[in-house]
Design a protein around this motif. Structure first.
Motif, short mmCIF file in Angstrom:
data_model
loop_
_atom_site.label_atom_id
_atom_site.label_comp_id
_atom_site.label_asym_id
_atom_site.label_seq_id
_atom_site.Cartn_x
_atom_site.Cartn_y
_atom_site.Cartn_z
N ARG A 1 -0.92 2.64 -4.59
CA ARG A 1 -1.13 2.77 -3.15
C ARG A 1 -2.41 3.57 -2.86
NH1 ARG A 1 3.39 4.92 -2.61
NH2 ARG A 1 2.75 6.99 -2.03
N LEU A 2 -2.55 4.72 -3.51
CA LEU A 2 -3.73 5.56 -3.29
C LEU A 2 -4.99 4.92 -3.87
CD1 LEU A 2 -2.10 9.03 -3.95
CD2 LEU A 2 -2.80 8.08 -1.74
N GLY A 3 -4.84 4.30 -5.04
CA GLY A 3 -5.98 3.64 -5.66
C GLY A 3 -6.48 2.47 -4.86
N TYR A 4 -5.55 1.71 -4.32
CA TYR A 4 -5.95 0.55 -3.52
C TYR A 4 -6.70 1.00 -2.26
CZ TYR A 4 -5.78 -4.06 -1.41
OH TYR A 4 -6.14 -5.27 -0.86
N ALA A 5 -6.20 2.06 -1.62
CA ALA A 5 -6.86 2.58 -0.42
C ALA A 5 -8.28 3.05 -0.76
CB ALA A 5 -6.05 3.72 0.18
N ALA A 6 -8.42 3.76 -1.88
CA ALA A 6 -9.74 4.23 -2.30
C ALA A 6 -10.64 3.05 -2.65
CB ALA A 6 -9.61 5.16 -3.50
N HIS A 7 -10.09 2.09 -3.37
CA HIS A 7 -10.85 0.92 -3.80
C HIS A 7 -11.40 0.16 -2.57
CE1 HIS A 7 -11.05 -2.46 -7.00
NE2 HIS A 7 -11.93 -2.70 -6.06
#
Length: 169
Positions: A58-64
């Motif tokens: 979830r956090l990685g996708y938002a950052a990506h």
């Protein structure tokens, strides 16, 4: 033989038989409890990793997404650094849980958790490179796909291991 001696021998044999049966029963009960305890520890470790991976994704996708949206701009948006930091902390937290899964095994699941950890770290690195203007959008896209694939592999193996008979460590 005297009846008293025969009675005494019978009593001794009965007591020895009862003690042996009790001992064997106790050993089986301890073994069953140990197996149940190990299975519970495995279930807990697998669940913790699945939860950590979900948060990381979830956090990685938002950052990506945010990094991709600002890629190529002279000034990245202020939220990029914060999103990237959250992603990095989630990866670190998940890597700690990977060690727990490796500890409890079995080997195939430990290997799957290790591969997932590598993919997670690789994805983070690619997004960080993109944020610095040094990355490649395609490589970052491939990194997230690899992470998704290995996360699914871990979940399938964990589910199989927990739904079958107790897996040896």
């Amino acid at each position: 033989m005297d009846t008293a001696v025969v009675g005494l021998i019978g009593t001794v044999v009965g007591v020895v038989g009862t003690l042996a049966t009790t001992r064997l029963g106790g050993t089986e009960q301890r073994r069953a409890q140990n197996d149940q305890s190990a299975r519970l520890e495995r279930t807990t470790a697998y669940t913790k990793l699945a939860t950590a991976c979900s948060r990381t994704y979830r956090l990685g996708y938002a950052a990506h997404v945010e990094v991709q949206d600002t890629h190529g701009r002279a000034e990245p948006s202020p939220g990029v650094a914060e999103r990237l930091q959250e992603f990095g902390l989630a990866v670190e937290s998940a890597l700690e849980v990977v060690s727990l899964v490796k500890l409890h095994g079995p080997e195939e699941i430990a290997r799957a958790a290790g591969n997932l950890a590598s993919a997670m770290s690789g994805w983070y690195r690619e997004v960080a490179f993109l944020a610095q203007g040094e990355g490649n959008i395609q490589w970052a896209g491939e990194a997230i796909e690899l992470y998704e694939e290995l996360e699914e592999r871990f979940i399938v193996l964990g589910r199989e291991a927990l739904s079958s008979t107790p897996v040896p460590a």
